[in-house]
Design a protein around this motif. Structure first.
Motif: not given
Length: 413
Positions: A45-60
């Motif tokens: 699986n490969v996850i883009s940095s843009d996607f990680l940035n988006i979900i990081s807000t919900l993780i925070l």
């Protein structure tokens, strides 16, 4: 077709159906983790940095809620419930992204959504027919909790089929029959939120709500039409307890703004009719009162996962004859996030929506239909966060769709 591809598809359909048709949040979470494990172990699986940035807000947001609970006397079971509420959209976004990546076919991904929504629609129509065979008069307030309050997968499928007339997104056998089934089921929900959102999503998917002269024209016409409609509603007397289906529905639409925004001092909470007409506003106001009692710390980082809103009376919100005085979830998603995670959490929630909007801006000319869908979902969450908790709605499946679309947006064309 390889088994590695079939299994995730089957589990995705099952997750949609369990989320929408079964009243078991625990089953949804359990199935989500199983599906996530399957996705992570079946291939690379490969996850883009843009996607990680988006979900990081919900993780925070989740981490802030956990942090806030350390300073409160929290019941462990209530903490676990909030933890699962807050982690669910992260799970669904990742699942949608990875499923879309494994399928790697835009048309197949959207077909799964339309076919699954049609299954839900058939089920809903059958339940409605069974209900009608047992009653002599139709009351919306009585019918909807039994037959079904809403189904936003059907909402998305209808909007997708509308957009399909312009963009030719999918080719489906028996398209007209499926469209008819979805339309009938959609109407039978008698949901104010669904009726409003199908217009917003359809226009957004078609590209008519872009920030342009043409888009602003559509927004202006829609706003004027809505104002005139409410002027009409407030100019006529609609009995609250009318047995007419139309009157019931119009009364609910008429009360929608007050139900969300009116202050608790503007009505008598001892009058249950008034209280239920303004329930969303009341519970949000009680949450704000408790934040005020907690002072600057509470307003900054919230009261944490596991914190409960004190309603100040026992409301008939459960099967318990005594009712519930303390609740964890609020209808207003902004109030829910604010109560649990404070102003920092609200800012992160706005950043989540902004991150998706920026994804739309970057792709609106190169991948218009995908970009339009992202923008439509941003508008969807801006709206549903006022009335049904937004991304934290336990029955919400749109985050799965958003995750899949974000992959399609990242994928090279």
């Amino acid at each position: 077709m390889s088994k590695n591809l079939v299994l995730p598809k089957v589990l995705l359909v099952l997750l949609f159906l369990v989320s929408l048709l079964l009243n078991s949040f625990e089953a949804v979470i359990a199935l989500s983790f199983i599906l996530l494990i399957v996705l992570l172990t079946t291939s690379k699986n490969v996850i883009s940095s843009d996607f990680l940035n988006i979900i990081s807000t919900l993780i925070l947001i989740l981490l802030i809620a956990v942090f806030g609970s350390f300073f409160r006397d929290i019941v462990f079971l209530d903490f676990i419930k909030d933890f699962l509420y807050l982690i669910k959209p992260v799970l669904f976004l990742v699942i949608g992204y990875l499923i879309s990546q494994k399928i790697n076919d835009r048309e197949v991904f959207f077909k799964i959504i339309i076919y699954t929504a049609t299954i839900c629609a058939v089920y809903h129509i059958i339940r409605f027919m069974i209900f009608m065979s047992d009653v002599t008069t139709l009351s919306i307030n009585y019918m909807r909790p039994i037959v079904g309050l809403d189904n936003f997968l059907e909402l998305f499928a209808v909007s997708l089929l509308v957009a399909n007339t312009k963009y030719k997104i999918v080719t489906i056998k028996y398209k007209n029959l499926m469209t008819l089934i979805l339309a009938v089921s959609f109407l039978l929900y008698f949901s104010r939120t669904m009726f409003a959102l199908v217009i917003v999503l359809s226009l957004a998917f078609l590209g008519y709500l872009r920030i342009s002269k043409k888009g602003l024209g559509y927004i202006l016409m829609g706003s004027v039409g809505l104002i005139l409609f409410y002027v009409y509603l407030f100019s006529i007397n609609i009995p609250r307890d009318s047995k007419s289906t139309v009157d019931n529905f119009l009364y609910k639409i008429k009360m929608a703004p007050a139900e969300i925004f009116i202050a608790k001092t503007s009505f008598d909470i001892r009058d249950h009719a008034q209280l239920w007409d303004h329930w969303r506003a009341y519970e949000a106001n009680m949450a704000i009162d408790q934040l005020n009692e907690g002072g600057a710390t509470a307003w900054t980082v919230g009261l944490g996962a596991g914190s409960l809103v004190d309603l100040k009376f026992f409301a008939p919100l459960s099967d318990d004859a005594k009712g519930l005085r303390y609740i964890s979830k609020l209808h207003n998603g902004y109030a829910f996030v604010l109560y649990k995670t404070g102003i920092i959490g609200i800012l992160l929630y706005v950043m989540f929506l902004l991150g998706n909007y920026l994804a739309y801006k970057r792709s609106k000319f190169t991948k218009p239909i995908i970009a339009n869908m992202i923008f439509g979902i941003v508008l969807y969450y801006l709206s549903t966060s006022l009335v049904i908790t937004g991304i934290y709605n336990t029955a919400d499946t749109t985050t799965i769709i958003l995750g899949g679309i974000l992959f399609l947006n990242h994928k090279a064309t």
